[in-house]
Enzyme design. Sequence first.
Site: not given
Ligand SMILES: Cc1c2[nH]c(c1CCC(=O)O)Cc1[nH]c(c(CCC(=O)O)c1C)Cc1[nH]c(c(CCC(=O)O)c1C)Cc1[nH]c(c(C)c1CCC(=O)O)C2
Length: 326
Positions: A5, A9, A18, A54, A131
């Site tokens: 990640r 943010r 974003r 994602d 999910y």
């Molecule tokens: C479980 C999971 C998800 N997504 C992901 C996982 C596995 C990794 C982990 O265990 O953390 C994988 C993921 N999601 C994202 C990446 C991008 C690349 C990176 O690592 O920088 C990666 C590798 C972008 C993202 N995915 C997400 C964001 C945030 C989006 C935003 O800016 O609102 C990003 C940058 C959204 C997302 N998508 C998901 C979650 C739990 C969330 C966060 C929700 C929140 O807290 O707002 C599902």
Amino acid sequence: MWFMRQAGRSLPEYRAVRADRGMLECCFDTETIVELTLQPVRRHHVDAAILFSDIVVPLRAAGVGLEIVAGTGPVIASPVRTRDDVHDLPALDRASVGAIEAAVTELARELSDTDVALIGFAGAPFTLASYLIEGGPSRTYQRTKALMREDPSTWNDLMGRLTNITVEFLRVQLDAGVDAVQLFDSWAGALSDAEYRTYVLPHSARVFAEVADYGAPRIHFGVGTGELLTAMADAGPEVLGVDWRVPLATAVSRVNRPVALQGNLDPTVLFAGETVVDREVARVIDDADAAIAAGAVGHIFNLGHGVLPDTDPGVLTHVVELVHSM
Ligand SMILES: Cc1c2[nH]c(c1CCC(=O)O)Cc1[nH]c(c(CCC(=O)O)c1C)Cc1[nH]c(c(CCC(=O)O)c1C)Cc1[nH]c(c(C)c1CCC(=O)O)C2
């Protein structure tokens, strides 16, 4: 070294991109994917870029109704709960991820004359299933575990379809030029070793087997998976991700195959000030040296889970400099 990640943010330049656009919209726009993937590389000088995407992107591309809700995560419009729901789950058509394929091609070209690796990824079948079945994030995974135990045939049908989607999504990225792939089974730690081996391992092992022909390193990661490390290594990856709960030297003692380890600084350490950060980074490196002495193939420095949104990006840059100096 890189950070799970690392895009997102914690970076003001990410928040600017974003500001007026949805997460999924960005995940299907080639230029935006390229820009958001490269932002943390430019700022922190990490050794690897991870594709901005994602785990639910291939599900969305296959036609599953879902949103990514800020502060919550993926939310599924019609959760998958019955045999008929499973039968309706579509396959992934390559054309539907053309924007992502184009982004990987462009990134591979831009990074080709640098030492920066490009990492692709996908969600593992269990985490995706959780999910789809729960309809969104869960603390207990009660519906997921109920389906798994009560109706193994429907469960295996669902896991088989998700495995196909995951394999296809990884193959698209590998064909377009990623150097390595990570399979995120973020929530597998909710299972016992016995249930993981019965209901999940065969499917994740098939994901790894079906992308083995590329010869690209394959990373397997989950959170709270200390008790599953033996089984997760048995799935066949070259690299095992470890969260902060298990020291790296302990992790290597739990695996029966030669693997490199990735991790495992607790992401909350980054909130504790420079003295603590420096001490904990040094501790992870010392522990990695001990793991290598005990048989680990190598070590990729990372956090034990993703960068938390409130993290000071200056601290991340400092950690990169520190690790590179050690
Ligand atoms: C479980 C999971 C998800 N997504 C992901 C996982 C596995 C990794 C982990 O265990 O953390 C994988 C993921 N999601 C994202 C990446 C991008 C690349 C990176 O690592 O920088 C990666 C590798 C972008 C993202 N995915 C997400 C964001 C945030 C989006 C935003 O800016 O609102 C990003 C940058 C959204 C997302 N998508 C998901 C979650 C739990 C969330 C966060 C929700 C929140 O807290 O707002 C599902």
